[in-house]
Design a protein around this motif. Sequence first.
Motif, PDB file in Angstrom:
ATOM      1  N   SER A   1       0.850  -1.193   0.000  1.00  0.00           N
ATOM      2  CA  SER A   1       0.000   0.000   0.000  1.00  0.00           C
ATOM      3  C   SER A   1       0.884   1.240   0.000  1.00  0.00           C
ATOM      4  O   SER A   1       1.863   1.312   0.744  1.00  0.00           O
ATOM      5  CB  SER A   1      -0.919   0.011   1.229  1.00  0.00           C
TER       6      SER A   1
ATOM      7  N   SER B   1       0.580   5.666  -0.161  1.00  0.00           N
ATOM      8  CA  SER B   1      -0.244   6.875  -0.118  1.00  0.00           C
ATOM      9  C   SER B   1       0.628   8.056  -0.528  1.00  0.00           C
ATOM     10  O   SER B   1       1.740   8.228  -0.008  1.00  0.00           O
ATOM     11  CB  SER B   1      -0.797   7.106   1.289  1.00  0.00           C
TER      12      SER B   1
ATOM     13  N   ILE C   1      -4.272   6.645  -3.127  1.00  0.00           N
ATOM     14  CA  ILE C   1      -3.929   5.433  -2.396  1.00  0.00           C
ATOM     15  C   ILE C   1      -3.881   4.311  -3.421  1.00  0.00           C
ATOM     16  O   ILE C   1      -4.793   4.173  -4.244  1.00  0.00           O
ATOM     17  CB  ILE C   1      -4.953   5.105  -1.301  1.00  0.00           C
TER      18      ILE C   1
END
Length: 237
Positions: free
Chosen positions: A98, A100, A163
């Motif tokens: 992940s 961001s 994201i």
Amino acid sequence: MNHIVLAGIIRGAGMATSTDKPCCRATMAFEPLQDGQPSSVLELIAWGKAAEKLATPAAALTIVQGRLTLAPTGGREPTTIEVSSLFHASNGAATLNSISLVGRAGRDPEVRYFESGSVVANLTLAVNRGKDRDPDWFNLEIWGKQAQVAADYVRKGSLLGIIGAFKLDYWTDRSTGEQRFKPVVRVDRLELLGSKRDGEQGAPAPAPAAAPARRSRPAPAAPMWDGSGGVGDDIPF
């Protein structure tokens, strides 16, 4: 904003001896996002307590958090995670990937429409690293409804929050035969962060309600994605 969480296998960790503060460098192998692609490898660098922990041998998966820094030469130099924290997980731990980011679009989106009805938008994002430092440039790949939102509302200089997941796309250079790679962020969520400056630059304001309806128009003859990574674009800050 630049924050990544990634799980993988640590290889070749070693402490640097020429620094006043403990420093460790290593590589991490992580699983590809698409079937059929080889595992990707990133360099890691950590300082202080994080460096000491990175240097500790571990056969299990390791989950690292930190800042992703991209080389500006289209795959000729390593892509590095500046590790802020990490912990060793069990071998059965779920895969984590992940990232961001908050930054400004380096150019207008390149949009492609397919006969199947799918749409993809590619653009670059410049993420500020602070005063007197060059930004990090990220290649964004956006699919589906959010790609259409990017096509309708995102322009060069637009402030965006995303994201997504990080991947490396590999290919063979036809002229040299060398293997090359391109760091890409596959966007799962796109946020239009409007501002006064965006208005001054002429970027359209996002709709206050739901995502805009798809326009009825023929598919544009957008140029194919060339993997340039935005290098050489004017910095949109």
